[in-house]
Design an enzyme around this catalytic site. Structure first.
Site, PDB file in Angstrom:
ATOM      1  N   GLY A   1     -23.592 -13.833 -10.159  1.00 37.21           N
ATOM      2  CA  GLY A   1     -24.177 -13.615  -8.827  1.00 37.21           C
ATOM      3  C   GLY A   1     -23.687 -14.642  -7.835  1.00 37.21           C
ATOM      4  NE  ARG A   2     -21.760 -21.541  -7.124  1.00 43.60           N
ATOM      5  CZ  ARG A   2     -21.987 -22.772  -6.734  1.00 43.60           C
ATOM      6  NH1 ARG A   2     -23.088 -23.378  -7.092  1.00 43.60           N
ATOM      7  NH2 ARG A   2     -21.107 -23.409  -6.002  1.00 43.60           N
ATOM      8  CB  CYS A  46     -37.049 -13.343  -4.193  1.00 48.53           C
ATOM      9  SG  CYS A  46     -37.412 -11.610  -4.529  1.00 48.53           S
ATOM     10  N   GLY A  55     -23.939 -18.316 -12.022  1.00 46.42           N
ATOM     11  CA  GLY A  55     -23.240 -17.280 -12.802  1.00 46.42           C
ATOM     12  C   GLY A  55     -22.487 -16.264 -11.949  1.00 46.42           C
ATOM     13  CB  VAL A 107     -35.887  -8.736  -8.912  1.00 52.15           C
ATOM     14  CG1 VAL A 107     -34.819  -9.443  -8.121  1.00 52.15           C
ATOM     15  CG2 VAL A 107     -35.663  -8.895 -10.416  1.00 52.15           C
ATOM     16  CB  ALA A 144     -29.595 -19.509  -8.398  1.00 50.83           C
ATOM     17  CG  ASP A 167     -31.742 -16.944  -9.228  1.00 48.06           C
ATOM     18  OD1 ASP A 167     -30.577 -16.580  -9.442  1.00 48.06           O
ATOM     19  OD2 ASP A 167     -32.557 -17.207 -10.151  1.00 48.06           O
ATOM     20  CE1 TYR A 181     -28.466  -8.120 -20.545  1.00 42.79           C
ATOM     21  CE2 TYR A 181     -26.779  -7.141 -21.959  1.00 42.79           C
ATOM     22  CZ  TYR A 181     -27.142  -7.814 -20.799  1.00 42.79           C
ATOM     23  OH  TYR A 181     -26.166  -8.175 -19.894  1.00 42.79           O
ATOM     24  CB  ALA A 227     -32.338   0.130 -24.122  1.00 44.83           C
TER      25      ALA A 227
HETATM   26  N1  LIG Z   1     -22.124 -13.016 -18.492  1.00 43.17           N
HETATM   27  C1  LIG Z   1     -21.788 -11.906 -19.082  1.00 43.17           C
HETATM   28  O1  LIG Z   1     -20.972 -11.902 -19.996  1.00 43.17           O
HETATM   29  C2  LIG Z   1     -22.336 -10.622 -18.624  1.00 43.17           C
HETATM   30  C3  LIG Z   1     -23.350 -10.521 -17.702  1.00 43.17           C
HETATM   31  N2  LIG Z   1     -23.800  -9.303 -17.306  1.00 43.17           N
HETATM   32  C4  LIG Z   1     -24.846  -9.155 -16.310  1.00 43.17           C
HETATM   33  O2  LIG Z   1     -24.499  -9.897 -15.147  1.00 43.17           O
HETATM   34  C5  LIG Z   1     -25.666 -10.269 -14.445  1.00 43.17           C
HETATM   35  C6  LIG Z   1     -25.593 -11.731 -14.127  1.00 43.17           C
HETATM   36  O3  LIG Z   1     -25.646 -12.457 -15.337  1.00 43.17           O
HETATM   37  P1  LIG Z   1     -24.959 -13.865 -15.576  1.00 43.17           P
HETATM   38  O4  LIG Z   1     -24.490 -14.406 -14.314  1.00 43.17           O
HETATM   39  O5  LIG Z   1     -24.048 -13.728 -16.687  1.00 43.17           O
HETATM   40  O6  LIG Z   1     -26.192 -14.683 -16.126  1.00 43.17           O
HETATM   41  P2  LIG Z   1     -27.051 -15.864 -15.489  1.00 43.17           P
HETATM   42  O7  LIG Z   1     -28.221 -16.031 -16.370  1.00 43.17           O
HETATM   43  O8  LIG Z   1     -26.192 -17.019 -15.231  1.00 43.17           O
HETATM   44  O9  LIG Z   1     -27.476 -15.253 -14.094  1.00 43.17           O
HETATM   45  C7  LIG Z   1     -28.551 -14.380 -13.920  1.00 43.17           C
HETATM   46  C8  LIG Z   1     -29.308 -14.820 -12.699  1.00 43.17           C
HETATM   47  O10 LIG Z   1     -30.387 -13.908 -12.489  1.00 43.17           O
HETATM   48  C9  LIG Z   1     -31.530 -14.679 -12.191  1.00 43.17           C
HETATM   49  N3  LIG Z   1     -32.771 -13.960 -12.512  1.00 43.17           N
HETATM   50  C10 LIG Z   1     -33.264 -13.700 -13.730  1.00 43.17           C
HETATM   51  N4  LIG Z   1     -34.456 -13.108 -13.626  1.00 43.17           N
HETATM   52  C11 LIG Z   1     -34.708 -12.976 -12.304  1.00 43.17           C
HETATM   53  C12 LIG Z   1     -35.779 -12.448 -11.567  1.00 43.17           C
HETATM   54  N5  LIG Z   1     -36.864 -11.941 -12.176  1.00 43.17           N
HETATM   55  N6  LIG Z   1     -35.711 -12.454 -10.230  1.00 43.17           N
HETATM   56  C13 LIG Z   1     -34.645 -12.996  -9.603  1.00 43.17           C
HETATM   57  N7  LIG Z   1     -33.612 -13.539 -10.252  1.00 43.17           N
HETATM   58  C14 LIG Z   1     -33.644 -13.522 -11.592  1.00 43.17           C
HETATM   59  C15 LIG Z   1     -31.381 -15.897 -13.062  1.00 43.17           C
HETATM   60  O11 LIG Z   1     -32.242 -16.945 -12.663  1.00 43.17           O
HETATM   61  C16 LIG Z   1     -29.918 -16.201 -12.894  1.00 43.17           C
HETATM   62  O12 LIG Z   1     -29.663 -17.024 -11.797  1.00 43.17           O
HETATM   63  C17 LIG Z   1     -26.829  -9.873 -15.344  1.00 43.17           C
HETATM   64  O13 LIG Z   1     -27.381  -8.645 -14.902  1.00 43.17           O
HETATM   65  C18 LIG Z   1     -26.188  -9.705 -16.694  1.00 43.17           C
HETATM   66  O14 LIG Z   1     -26.903  -8.814 -17.504  1.00 43.17           O
HETATM   67  C19 LIG Z   1     -23.246  -8.160 -17.795  1.00 43.17           C
HETATM   68  C20 LIG Z   1     -22.267  -8.202 -18.708  1.00 43.17           C
HETATM   69  C21 LIG Z   1     -21.726  -9.420 -19.203  1.00 43.17           C
HETATM   70  C1  LIG Z   2     -20.095  -6.823 -26.303  1.00 38.31           C
HETATM   71  C2  LIG Z   2     -21.424  -6.813 -25.616  1.00 38.31           C
HETATM   72  C3  LIG Z   2     -21.251  -7.398 -24.340  1.00 38.31           C
HETATM   73  C4  LIG Z   2     -22.526  -7.501 -23.632  1.00 38.31           C
HETATM   74  C5  LIG Z   2     -22.299  -8.386 -22.535  1.00 38.31           C
HETATM   75  C6  LIG Z   2     -23.542  -8.653 -21.831  1.00 38.31           C
HETATM   76  O1  LIG Z   2     -23.957  -7.828 -21.059  1.00 38.31           O
HETATM   77  C7  LIG Z   2     -24.222  -9.880 -22.020  1.00 38.31           C
HETATM   78  C8  LIG Z   2     -23.843 -10.755 -22.945  1.00 38.31           C
HETATM   79  C9  LIG Z   2     -24.551 -11.945 -23.139  1.00 38.31           C
HETATM   80  C10 LIG Z   2     -24.253 -12.807 -24.102  1.00 38.31           C
HETATM   81  C11 LIG Z   2     -23.216 -12.606 -25.132  1.00 38.31           C
HETATM   82  C12 LIG Z   2     -21.899 -12.528 -24.539  1.00 38.31           C
HETATM   83  C13 LIG Z   2     -20.793 -12.008 -25.053  1.00 38.31           C
HETATM   84  C14 LIG Z   2     -20.473 -11.594 -26.349  1.00 38.31           C
HETATM   85  C15 LIG Z   2     -21.209 -10.516 -26.862  1.00 38.31           C
HETATM   86  C16 LIG Z   2     -20.821  -9.787 -27.896  1.00 38.31           C
HETATM   87  C17 LIG Z   2     -19.566  -9.926 -28.563  1.00 38.31           C
HETATM   88  C18 LIG Z   2     -19.273  -8.738 -29.361  1.00 38.31           C
HETATM   89  C19 LIG Z   2     -17.833  -8.473 -29.357  1.00 38.31           C
HETATM   90  C20 LIG Z   2     -17.549  -7.155 -29.935  1.00 38.31           C
HETATM   91  O2  LIG Z   2     -18.196  -6.778 -30.917  1.00 38.31           O
HETATM   92  O3  LIG Z   2     -16.658  -6.487 -29.402  1.00 38.31           O
END
Ligand SMILES: NC(=O)C1=CN([C@@H]2O[C@H](COP(=O)(O)OP(=O)(O)OC[C@H]3O[C@@H](n4cnc5c(N)ncnc54)[C@H](O)[C@@H]3O)[C@@H](O)[C@H]2O)C=CC1
Ligand SMILES: CCCCCC(=O)/C=C/C=C\C/C=C\C/C=C\CCCC(=O)O
Length: 416
Positions: A166-167, A211, A164, A213, A162, A184, A299, A301
């Site tokens: 994924g979109r 949905c 981030g 997950v 929906a 989502d 997270y 882990a």
């Molecule tokens: N944004 C970042 O810096 C990073 C994100 N990630 C990973 O990327 C993936 C996407 O995250 P973002 O787009 O950043 O965050 P986000 O929060 O914008 O997107 C996550 C999406 O997953 C959906 N979601 C959550 N629980 C759900 C469920 N039970 N069933 C179906 N949908 C569900 C949310 O409603 C949301 O739309 C996540 O797995 C996150 O851990 C990984 C590293 C860095």
């Molecule tokens: C550095 C950990 C990154 C983990 C990213 C992730 O999966 C989800 C992050 C969600 C929110 C926070 C986002 C980014 C910043 C996180 C940590 C900064 C630490 C920087 C560093 O110590 O190198």
């Protein structure tokens, strides 16, 4: 070995059987509207020694390959030099090279369109040919011996689409001609995204389903809806994830159990040895799946679990028999709503906020659309088992970095 398609005798295309045997991929591009009619296109014919023929200045950045030498040739020296300078600034002076060359002169073409990097590249014979329907039309064969996965027409199932990342991935896949069913828990956001994407890519191609997950039955039904809609799911992206240190069970249910169930559904459906047609399973982990970060141990882990699960499957010696490839993506920091954290979600929000601020100021945090461009490059570059990719900040491209282990890890791909 060439043939000319009916109705287009001027085009000489390589015979695909020979192409496959030689590990050379050939691309034919037939621009029809926007780009091809753009005045700059008409003015600046480009003959790239790689797989597309659009003028680089008009290309989305993700479409430009990196690393192993694109050679551009233009008739006009001054324009060629300007483009070379612009692209070299972005991609490095070894990666993009300009040579003045008239492609209608076959001698010039062979001599000049050779990368100084030598033996890995061969000169190509490109045909330059005016398309009767639009602007100049041409095709060139690839300098690269890569195995490109055509995304056009692929059926995709994606979770957490929906908003981030994924979109971003959904839209990027649609723009490549995939058909995507994304799900989502966020119904309003999901429907709004669906409406926007359907307007751009067609009502049959972008489909949203509510949905959760963590609900095994719902997940199964939603996956099945994608199969019914598209005939098969070729790509499954398990992206849904949450970060909340106060909700142990939920975080594990979404990030680990939901992702593993999604992978299992996809594997069962795709396995060639059980009647499927193969496919790619992409699991979204995090840089936090490869290294520890003290702000959110639970997270982290779960993200380690994703890397462990996916890379273990990637090691299965029967993958080629099953026709299934495994990819694990490890983004660092991408600007999405996951950043909107409250005190109970992390261990030390005050300190984390400072880090996040710094990541933004240093422009290390990237846009979801930039991330998605690199994701597409990873998907298209199909010969990459065992390779780590990193994404250069805000450049939307990846660079092959290191072979981890010949038969090991598929593709952690990091945004650093
Ligand atoms: N944004 C970042 O810096 C990073 C994100 N990630 C990973 O990327 C993936 C996407 O995250 P973002 O787009 O950043 O965050 P986000 O929060 O914008 O997107 C996550 C999406 O997953 C959906 N979601 C959550 N629980 C759900 C469920 N039970 N069933 C179906 N949908 C569900 C949310 O409603 C949301 O739309 C996540 O797995 C996150 O851990 C990984 C590293 C860095
Ligand atoms: C550095 C950990 C990154 C983990 C990213 C992730 O999966 C989800 C992050 C969600 C929110 C926070 C986002 C980014 C910043 C996180 C940590 C900064 C630490 C920087 C560093 O110590 O190198």
């Amino acid at each position: 070995a060439v043939f000319s398609p009916p109705g287009n005798p001027g085009l000489r295309l390589p015979h695909s059987v020979f192409a496959a045997a030689m590990h050379v991929s050939f691309t034919c591009v037939a621009p029809q509207s926007v780009d091809s009619l753009h005045p700059r296109w008409v003015e600046r014919p480009v003959n790239r020694g790689s797989c597309n023929c659009h003028p680089p200045a008009l290309l989305p950045r993700g479409h430009l390959h990196s690393g192993t030498g694109d050679v551009l040739c233009f008739v006009q020296q001054d324009r060629g030099k300007a483009t070379e300078a612009e692209l070299q600034k972005r991609y490095g002076s070894d990666d993009v090279i300009f040579r003045q060359c008239d492609v209608t002169d076959s001698k010039q073409l062979e001599v000049r369109v050779v990368s100084p990097q030598g033996p890995t590249h061969v000169a190509v014979r490109a045909l330059y040919h005016a398309h009767p329907l639009s602007a100049p039309f041409k095709y060139s064969s690839s300098l690269r011996a890569t195995n490109v996965m055509a995304l056009q027409g692929k059926g995709v199932f994606l979770t957490g689409g929906a908003r981030g990342i994924g979109r971003g991935m959904t839209e990027a896949l649609l723009s490549k001609g995939c058909r995507v069913l994304f799900c989502d828990v966020l119904v309003e956001a999901g429907k709004a995204t669906e409406a926007e994407l359907q307007k751009k890519y067609g009502a049959d191609n972008a489909i949203f389903r509510q949905c959760d997950v963590t609900d095994a039955e719902q997940l199964k039904e939603t996956f099945q809806a994608a199969v019914t809609q598209f005939g098969a799911v070729d790509i499954c992206v398990n992206n849904a994830g949450i970060l909340h240190e106060g909700m142990l069970d939920k975080v594990i249910d979404v990030n680990v159990t939901g992702l593993i169930r999604g992978s299992q559904l996809a594997l069962e459906h795709m396995r060639r040895d059980r009647g499927g047609r193969g496919g790619v399973i992409v699991n979204v982990s995090s840089i936090g799946g490869l290294a520890p970060f003290y702000y959110f141990p639970i997270y982290i882990a779960t993200k380690h679990a994703i890397v462990g699960y996916t890379t273990s499957w990637a090691k299965n010696p029967r993958n080629s028999e099953m026709g299934v490839k495994w990819r694990v993506i490890c983004p660092h920091s991408v600007k999405t709503d996951i950043l909107n954290l409250t005190d109970d979600q992390v261990v030390d929000l005050t300190d984390l906020r400072k880090h996040i601020q710094k990541l933004k100021e240093d422009k290390i945090m990237i846009e979801a659309s930039v991330f998605a461009e690199a994701f597409i490059q990873m998907m298209e570059d199909h010969d990459n088992d065992g390779v780590i990719f990193d994404v250069k900040t805000n450049e939307g491209r990846y660079r092959r970095r290191q072979i981890v282990d010949a038969d090991g890890v598929s593709n952690p791909f990091m945004c650093d």
